[in-house]
Structure formats: C-alpha cells, structure tokens
Enzyme design. Sequence first.
Site, PDB file in Angstrom:
ATOM      1  CG  ASP A 263      -1.940   1.074   1.213  1.00  0.00           C
ATOM      2  OD1 ASP A 263      -3.111   0.759   0.972  1.00  0.00           O
ATOM      3  OD2 ASP A 263      -1.570   2.258   1.412  1.00  0.00           O
ATOM      4  CD  GLU A 306      -3.880   3.917  -1.220  1.00  0.00           C
ATOM      5  OE1 GLU A 306      -4.863   3.152  -1.228  1.00  0.00           O
ATOM      6  OE2 GLU A 306      -3.168   4.121  -0.223  1.00  0.00           O
TER       7      GLU A 306
HETATM    8  N1  LIG Z   1      -4.327   9.652  -8.568  1.00  0.00           N
HETATM    9  C1  LIG Z   1      -5.039   8.649  -8.081  1.00  0.00           C
HETATM   10  N2  LIG Z   1      -5.278   8.587  -6.783  1.00  0.00           N
HETATM   11  C2  LIG Z   1      -5.986   7.558  -6.295  1.00  0.00           C
HETATM   12  C3  LIG Z   1      -6.509   6.563  -7.135  1.00  0.00           C
HETATM   13  N3  LIG Z   1      -7.156   5.665  -6.360  1.00  0.00           N
HETATM   14  C4  LIG Z   1      -7.070   6.106  -5.088  1.00  0.00           C
HETATM   15  N4  LIG Z   1      -6.353   7.257  -5.026  1.00  0.00           N
HETATM   16  C5  LIG Z   1      -6.049   8.103  -3.880  1.00  0.00           C
HETATM   17  O1  LIG Z   1      -5.276   7.389  -2.940  1.00  0.00           O
HETATM   18  C6  LIG Z   1      -5.442   8.098  -1.700  1.00  0.00           C
HETATM   19  C7  LIG Z   1      -5.505   7.113  -0.582  1.00  0.00           C
HETATM   20  O2  LIG Z   1      -5.518   7.836   0.580  1.00  0.00           O
HETATM   21  P1  LIG Z   1      -5.515   7.192   1.999  1.00  0.00           P
HETATM   22  O3  LIG Z   1      -6.400   5.959   1.994  1.00  0.00           O
HETATM   23  O4  LIG Z   1      -5.830   8.269   2.980  1.00  0.00           O
HETATM   24  O5  LIG Z   1      -4.070   6.649   2.181  1.00  0.00           O
HETATM   25  P2  LIG Z   1      -2.653   7.389   2.143  1.00  0.00           P
HETATM   26  O6  LIG Z   1      -2.773   8.843   1.908  1.00  0.00           O
HETATM   27  O7  LIG Z   1      -1.825   6.633   1.148  1.00  0.00           O
HETATM   28  O8  LIG Z   1      -2.116   7.144   3.559  1.00  0.00           O
HETATM   29  P3  LIG Z   1      -1.500   5.824   4.160  1.00  0.00           P
HETATM   30  O9  LIG Z   1      -1.995   4.663   3.326  1.00  0.00           O
HETATM   31  O10 LIG Z   1      -2.014   5.754   5.546  1.00  0.00           O
HETATM   32  O11 LIG Z   1      -0.026   5.973   4.115  1.00  0.00           O
HETATM   33  C8  LIG Z   1      -6.710   8.934  -1.836  1.00  0.00           C
HETATM   34  O12 LIG Z   1      -6.347  10.301  -1.876  1.00  0.00           O
HETATM   35  C9  LIG Z   1      -7.304   8.496  -3.151  1.00  0.00           C
HETATM   36  O13 LIG Z   1      -7.921   9.579  -3.824  1.00  0.00           O
HETATM   37  C10 LIG Z   1      -6.261   6.670  -8.528  1.00  0.00           C
HETATM   38  O14 LIG Z   1      -6.661   5.841  -9.361  1.00  0.00           O
HETATM   39  N5  LIG Z   1      -5.522   7.722  -8.965  1.00  0.00           N
END
Ligand SMILES: Nc1nc2c(ncn2[C@@H]2O[C@H](COP(=O)(O)OP(=O)(O)OP(=O)(O)O)[C@@H](O)[C@H]2O)c(=O)[nH]1
Length: 385
Positions: A263, A306
């Site tokens: 992740d 992600e």
């Molecule tokens: N650009 C982009 N962002 C994505 C996509 N799918 C998910 N995200 C972003 O991934 C982010 C995940 O955020 P969080 O679940 O808070 O996790 P994090 O910021 O990585 O924090 P931690 O996992 O705790 O380290 C969110 O801002 C989603 O918008 C995608 O297909 N494209």
Amino acid sequence: MFSHLDVHTLLVVFTVNLIAVALALPLLMGLKVSAAARRAQWSMGLQAVGWVCLIASSRWAGTVFDLLLSTASMAALSASLVLLWKALQRWISPRDGHWTMWSLAVLMPLAYALGFEHYAFRVGIANAVLALQMGLLCVELLRPTEQASWRWRALLALAMALQSVVTSWRGVLGAFFTSAYPHFESPHPVNIAAALVSNLTLLLVAASLLMAYREEAERQLRALAITDGLTGLLNRRAWSERAAALLADARRYGHPLIVLMLDLDHFKVVNDQHGHAKGDAALMLVARLLREQLRTGDLAARYGGEEFCLLLSHTREGAAIALDQRLRQTLRRVSTEELGFPIDYSAGLAAFHADHQTLDDMLRRADHALYEAKHAGRGQLVIAP
Ligand SMILES: Nc1nc2c(ncn2[C@@H]2O[C@H](COP(=O)(O)OP(=O)(O)OP(=O)(O)O)[C@@H](O)[C@H]2O)c(=O)[nH]1
C-alpha cells in the site's frame, strides 16, 4: 462448360465486388479500429485500386498510360499483400518477414516498368512475385498458433493458396505461352478459371477478415474484463480467481507460496501536492516496476486505489523479502528520477504453510501485517506470523 464466359466481364464484376468489399469493411468494422484491422481495410482498398488501374490500362494498350497504369496496378496489388501480411502479424503473432514482402513489393513494379517492352518478362515476373507473396501469406497463416482460431486462418489460407495457383498459371502463360495469352483479358481457359477463382477468393478473404476482426474485438473485451484500466495489471476479481488456482496447486504439490500486499504511503499527499495526474503516473510506475521485477507465473493485481497484491508462486520467505527490498529501492530511485519525488510503500507478507489455509486466510494475514507496517511508521515490510 465455361468457354462462353467473357473474361473482361468477369474481371469487371470482380473489380466492382472488390470495390464494394473495400468500402464495406470500414463501414462494418468502423474507422477507429486496431492497427491490424486498419491494415486489412487498406489492403482491400489498395487491391481495388490495383484492379481498377489494370482494367483502365487496357484502354490505352501500348501507350505511356498503359505503362503508368499497369505499373501502378502491380505496385498496388503487391503492396496490398504486404499490408495483409502486416495485419496478420498482429492478429496471429509478431514475426519478422515483412522486409522480404516489402522488398518484393518495391522490386517487382520496378522490374515491371523497366522491362515493360518485354511482355513475356514483365507478365512472368509480376505474376511470379504476386504468387510468391500469396504463398508466403499462406504459410504464415498455417503456422500453428494458440493466438488465433484456425477457422478464419484456414479460410484465408485456402483463398491465398487458390489465388497463388491461378496467378502462377497466368505468369506461366504470359512468360512461356505468350501467343495464347497476349493480354490479361485473353479468353484462355486458364484465364477464365483464374477470373472465376478471383471472384470466389474475394468472398473467402472478406469473410475471413471479418472473422479475424471479430475475434480480435472479443479478445480485447476479455482482456478489458480482467485488467485494471489504469495500470494494466490484473483486477481484483481476476487476481483472486487465478490466485485460488495457484494456491490449490501449492497445496496439492507442497510448493511454497507467498502473498504480499503493498500500500503506497501518504498517497493522498501525493495527489494533493502534485495533482491527480501525477498520482496516476505514480500508480502506473509501480505497476511497471512490478511487471519488471516479477517472474512469469507470479501474479500482480491492483487490489484497490493505491493498494497492490502479489502472489509469488514457488517462493519462500527469504526470496520474497529480497524482492521487497529490491522493489522498494528501485521504486524510490526511479520515482525520484521520473516523477520528481520519492514514493515508498508499506507491505504485509503471508507465507503459505498450513494445509487447510484458504486464500482469504492468507489475505487476512497479509492485510493485518500491512496494517502493522503502517502503524510501525510506514516504508517497511512486516511478516505475518
Ligand atoms: N491519482 C489517483 N489517486 C488515487 C486513485 N485511487 C485512489 N487514489 C487516492 O489514494 C489516496 C488514498 O488515501 P488514503 O487511503 O488516505 O491513504 P494514504 O494517503 O496513502 O495514507 P496511508 O496509506 O495511511 O499511508 C486517496 O487520496 C485516493 O484519492 C487513482 O486511481 N488515482
């Protein structure tokens, strides 16, 4: 039986049908098609141009227009076979050889134009080269391959073989029995048979091209259904199906197997600070590196936004830890170089070690280990007990 048939009429009918097929293919397939389908469309279009030029050239027999039109015709007919070859390369599988086809398509019209005064030579060489190109296509079509169904390949191969035989006949007549075949519309029985065969093979070619196109469209749809649109990795459902099968194999044969969940860390910040497009680029970069680092037989999926999930078959814990370190270092370096900022991830590893364990059990253990990695400060791997 066919002696009363008139070659000129047969060839005009054939050319009209050819034009109809060349116009119908883009209409049926659409204009926004794959490179292979586009080449097939152009191939039929060029063939139609070739025959129109050839029939038109007979109006100006012996003049400079005859030279120009019939040379253009030979060039178009030969190039149409090159385009068909290039379409097949994509539909069947990439294989070299188009340089031979292109060389023939350039050299033959050149020789034809230079030897225009020598009827036997130019008719012999032109038909021999066209027949050779068709023969090469036929061999390519009959090569065993898993990628394309044998039905349309067999149909197209049959068309190419028949056309190659009648084209060789025309060449032999022109080169060695010139008085019996003084021009391409001569009422020689072989020429009548050739004109009839051309009408038949046109049907076979059109049908097989449409079948090849449909097969490609179905293949693309199947691929879309199992892949993640952004990264091209497997999607969660496809990964789970394949992973369950690999796990069953590992259980049966006692192979070691690892599930690794990754992740990306602080990905929300990446999106917030650098924009969503850069976030997408980061996800694609991770997918690319995973593809580069994994062995054939391993499975990688985009499991969630992600989050990525790997199944490493025939792999023990030590090798999986080494993979994690390699991947992490490469990702930090390449993301800094290509995106302008470093990317890191947290990971949870679960090794398969109990016979009764299911995929869900392993995913739960890997997920729990990943959760611990996040809580322990991120940027690290935690191994599930
Ligand atoms: N650009 C982009 N962002 C994505 C996509 N799918 C998910 N995200 C972003 O991934 C982010 C995940 O955020 P969080 O679940 O808070 O996790 P994090 O910021 O990585 O924090 P931690 O996992 O705790 O380290 C969110 O801002 C989603 O918008 C995608 O297909 N494209």
